[in-house]
Enzyme design. Structure first.
Site, short mmCIF file in Angstrom:
data_model
loop_
_atom_site.label_atom_id
_atom_site.label_comp_id
_atom_site.label_asym_id
_atom_site.label_seq_id
_atom_site.Cartn_x
_atom_site.Cartn_y
_atom_site.Cartn_z
N ASP A 109 0.85 -1.20 0.00
CA ASP A 109 0.00 0.00 0.00
C ASP A 109 0.88 1.25 0.00
OD1 ASP A 109 0.66 0.89 2.73
OD2 ASP A 109 -0.56 -0.80 3.44
N HIS A 124 8.37 -5.29 -1.62
CA HIS A 124 7.45 -6.22 -2.28
C HIS A 124 6.58 -5.55 -3.33
CE1 HIS A 124 7.85 -9.26 1.29
NE2 HIS A 124 8.90 -9.25 0.50
N CYS A 132 2.61 -5.11 -17.49
CA CYS A 132 2.32 -6.23 -18.37
C CYS A 132 3.07 -7.47 -17.89
CB CYS A 132 2.74 -5.88 -19.80
SG CYS A 132 2.53 -7.27 -20.91
N SER A 241 5.58 -10.28 10.81
CA SER A 241 5.72 -11.59 11.44
C SER A 241 7.17 -12.08 11.38
CB SER A 241 4.80 -12.60 10.75
OG SER A 241 5.04 -12.61 9.36
#
Ligand code: OAD
Length: 308
Positions: A109, A124, A132, A241
């Protein structure tokens, strides 16, 4: 360091005040209080019978592009509706207090940026940068006001789609369960399958601009993050985590290089045994108090007045 009743330990306050280089390493828990589900939360609605880690793979996209694209569009719509929380604001505010701050996030985000963070390393990728799947050309997304409702769908649309699917049958093999779809789609807010758009350059399906399991991290982002972790005096690991590698290596690299490592998480993680300080609680509660304790600014991070 000891942490009693969520008081901020004086050794942490000292370390933060004296630090020249600070890394803030974040995960999904930082956005949890903005209403974005973490990867350890059970999926809901249409997605409730899927495992997030199975959907976040190249293989899932190849086999079931409409399920995977629909899931990412649903998450992107959630993010568009969400606002940064007090943890995002407190982390952005750190920029004004430490000589060098590197924010490294696993989140896809843009809530750190919307809280005012000027430079964020995204390990990430981003929900907002689809490209594409064949030629890599960027795909322009429509984030206009109609996007959220069109992605999430209305009750009527979801219901109509379910009936159409039930009539036509589904070829989504292991993922398909028309009965489950009928049940899940009865709630308008719970997502739907969406075929990915075609690339305007070559016609291949557009894919989310995120890193999937089994894929490499963007090399620039990873080398910036690694360098920052190995050079810093203090690293905060917040809302992660600490299970997904190579990202989870960063706190370990900082520890090995002699930095102080502070973890903020309501739950135990493998980092508990190694961090110098574990602040067990919600990031949106703890981070503003860390800022206030170290820099004597009582409302730091709480007002969101640094948002663009
Ligand atoms: P996870 O979903 O694995 O973990 C979220 C962590 O946030 C957990 O340890 C929770 O205890 C903690 N948490 C929950 N609420 C919190 C709160 N209010 N304040 C602070 N912490 C809270 O998310 P990540 O560690 O970010 O990768 O996951 C790492 C990667 O695994 C993700 O980027 C994604 C995922 O599968 C890919 O998609 C490649």
């Amino acid at each position: 360091m000891k942490n009693t009743h969520h008081d901020i330990p004086s050794a942490l306050i000292e370390a933060l005040r004296n630090a020249q280089r600070v890394v803030v390493f974040t995960g999904a828990g930082v956005s949890a209080e903005s209403g974005i589900a973490t990867f350890r939360d059970a999926l809901t609605g249409l997605w409730s019978r899927f495992d997030a880690q199975a959907l976040a793979t190249p293989q899932a996209f190849r086999e079931h592009p409409d399920i995977v694209w629909g899931w990412y569009e649903w998450r992107r719509a959630q993010v568009l509706r969400a606002a940064p929380n007090a943890a995002h604001y407190a982390i952005a505010a750190l920029q004004r207090h430490v000589p060098a701050l590197t924010i490294v996030t696993q989140n896809v985000d843009d809530l750190h940026e919307r809280a005012g963070a000027t430079k964020v390393v995204h390990l990430h990728g981003s929900l907002h940068a689809p490209r594409c799947s064949a030629c890599g050309a960027p795909h322009v997304v429509d984030d206009g006001p109609a996007t959220v409702s069109s992605v999430i769908g209305t009750h009527a649309e979801a219901h109509a789609e379910t009936h159409a699917e039930t009539r036509a049958g589904s070829n989504a093999d292991t993922y398909a369960d028309t009965h489950a779809d009928t049940h899940a789609a009865s709630n308008a807010d719970e997502g739907r399958r969406i075929p990915p758009p075609a690339c305007t350059q070559c016609g291949a399906p557009v894919r989310p601009g995120v890193v999937w399991f089994g894929e490499s991290l963007p090399s620039d982002a990873w080398s910036t993050a690694l360098h920052a972790a190995q050079q810093c005096d203090l690293l905060f690991s917040i809302g992660t985590s600490a299970l997904v590698y190579p990202a989870a290596e960063l706190p370990q690299r900082a520890l090995a290089a002699g930095a102080t490592v502070v973890q903020v998480n309501p739950n135990a993680t493998p980092l508990d045994a190694h961090a110098h300080c574990n602040l067990h609680g919600a990031a949106a509660d703890i981070m503003p108090r860390v800022l206030a304790a170290a820099f004597d600014q009582r409302d730091e991070g709480l007002k969101g007045d640094h948002a663009p």
